[in-house]
Write an enzyme that holds these catalytic residues in place. Sequence first.
Site, short mmCIF file in Angstrom:
data_model
loop_
_atom_site.label_atom_id
_atom_site.label_comp_id
_atom_site.label_asym_id
_atom_site.label_seq_id
_atom_site.Cartn_x
_atom_site.Cartn_y
_atom_site.Cartn_z
N LYS A 259 0.85 -1.19 0.00
CA LYS A 259 0.00 0.00 0.00
C LYS A 259 0.88 1.24 0.00
O LYS A 259 1.94 1.27 0.64
CB LYS A 259 -0.91 0.02 1.23
CG LYS A 259 -1.67 1.33 1.43
CD LYS A 259 -2.42 1.35 2.75
CE LYS A 259 -3.10 2.69 2.96
NZ LYS A 259 -3.86 2.75 4.22
N GLU A 309 -8.12 11.48 13.35
CA GLU A 309 -7.22 10.35 13.62
C GLU A 309 -6.25 10.62 14.76
O GLU A 309 -5.46 11.57 14.71
CB GLU A 309 -6.44 9.99 12.34
CG GLU A 309 -5.62 8.73 12.48
CD GLU A 309 -5.07 8.24 11.15
OE1 GLU A 309 -4.25 7.31 11.17
OE2 GLU A 309 -5.45 8.79 10.11
N GLU A 353 -7.16 -2.71 2.84
CA GLU A 353 -6.45 -1.47 3.19
C GLU A 353 -6.46 -1.26 4.71
O GLU A 353 -5.45 -0.90 5.31
CB GLU A 353 -7.11 -0.28 2.49
CG GLU A 353 -6.43 1.05 2.78
CD GLU A 353 -7.14 2.23 2.13
OE1 GLU A 353 -6.84 3.38 2.52
OE2 GLU A 353 -8.00 2.01 1.25
N GLU A 488 -12.34 10.80 -3.76
CA GLU A 488 -12.13 10.75 -2.32
C GLU A 488 -11.33 11.97 -1.85
O GLU A 488 -11.60 12.54 -0.78
CB GLU A 488 -11.41 9.47 -1.92
CG GLU A 488 -11.23 9.31 -0.42
CD GLU A 488 -10.65 7.95 -0.03
OE1 GLU A 488 -9.79 7.92 0.86
OE2 GLU A 488 -11.07 6.93 -0.62
#
Length: 516
Positions: A259, A309, A353, A488
């Site tokens: 990734k 986050e 992911e 996104e």
Amino acid sequence: MNGCGGDPRAPLGTTETRTFPEAATPALAADRLNSALFDLKSIPPPSDSGIIRIEVPIQQRIEALDWLRCQSHNLLLPRCYFSGRDSTPLIENGDHHSDHKTRLVSVAGLGSSVFFRDLSPFSLDDWHSIKRFLSKKCPLIRAYGAIRFDAGYKIAPEWKGFGSFYFMVPQVEFNEFEGSSMIAATIAWDNALSRTYEQAIAAVEATMWQVSSVVRRLNGSTPSAVLLHQTHVPDKSSWDSAVKRALELINRKDSKLIKVVLARSSRALTTVAIDPLEWLTSLQVEGDNAYQFCLQPPDSPAFIGNTPERLFYRNRLSVCSEALAGTRARGGSEFQDLQIGQDLLSSPKDHHEFSVVRESIRRKLETVCSSTLIEPYKALRKLPRVQHLYSQLTGSLQKEDDEFKILSSLHPTPAVCGDPMEEARSLISEIEMFDRGMYAGPVGWFGGAESEFAVGIRSALVTKGAGALLYAGTGIVEGSDSSMEWQELQLKTSQFTKLMKLEAPLTYETRERIEM
């Protein structure tokens, strides 16, 4: 005074907090604080180095961001603002020997009694330099700041004032609690760093003279900045090429890359200059379950954000982090929102992911912690505009000095870099055509017994002219589609672009229809 000079492990001669009687209003509290500063001048401490915080509680609850906005007439720099999430920990208020506890909601600061900045990567010695001025017995003496995403990348002009990292212990600070407030001043000195006690007192007094005691909410106090033009780096064509190249590497049999998170910088040109604090005020309605921050060194733009986050929170030996990955928009109705959430939960691509992020954080925690726990294993975190896959991880440090290991190990997470980290960071450095700066880096605070850092995503750099740089990134894994990933990016920057259009931003009433 730059605290990164001198011996980072030399103890300070004096460390204390002095709490004065509660005042009814901010004006009375400021008067009491000025009197306390005057008294401190007449009885200097005997030590050559130290830090003293003097604080005056205020009976009424006043928003720290409102207080900071009311200081904008003089644009005192540096300045900082940090608002924790709903899960902000409890701290002692006022009498540190009492059992009464309240929740610290947000902190605003002006001037620096001591700052920490260098062009070299953040090191263990830098961490010790900061911790030298902090103490468990003075829990509200904190250093607020941020660290670059990649210290090895050449610093662009817009990020120059931040260095490789920038932290500050504010000279004058306003604390917002759940049911009250507090104004404080901090004096830090060290003869070895050419900052005497007398100089430190004089510097704080000079800042206090410029602080306004009038606090009010300034809704619509400045003309709204309307978007005139926007350019992206990379543009859509270059983005497609970058995603294609990343996928080619991910799909190669001899490649370790699983990734990589590719980001975009969007330069917005507006009709008038943007007030970064006004943007944060507008974003407060979207701030539940998210961190809000502002960091602005002298002669620099303001780095602001509204990030969901957490990188980590430490309370003595207890530490927690979280995995956040996969993104979908919120639905227009409850039924549609549930459908979109279920689609995210059942998506093989997003599960892959998310699993990469969660397992990478778990492995990193296990290298430092004696025990780890994952709960929940996979769930939805719903924000006003988007929803993500989410998991919380907790652990126990073997010693508190492992905090630096936690920070250096967890950053950067696969959610903002990729996996394996070195391969992903190398590709990012090669492909991306702009400096991320503090975007996607750790942003938060160090304290004596506690520390808390968020990941600096959903962020922007508000320039001195008419405009801003907006940052967003998205994870590229096997099965990613460049056009969907571009959408996104648009979704993630929408909280800022909405503020530059002639339409109403999200209101409390609207948010209630898309419950967190």
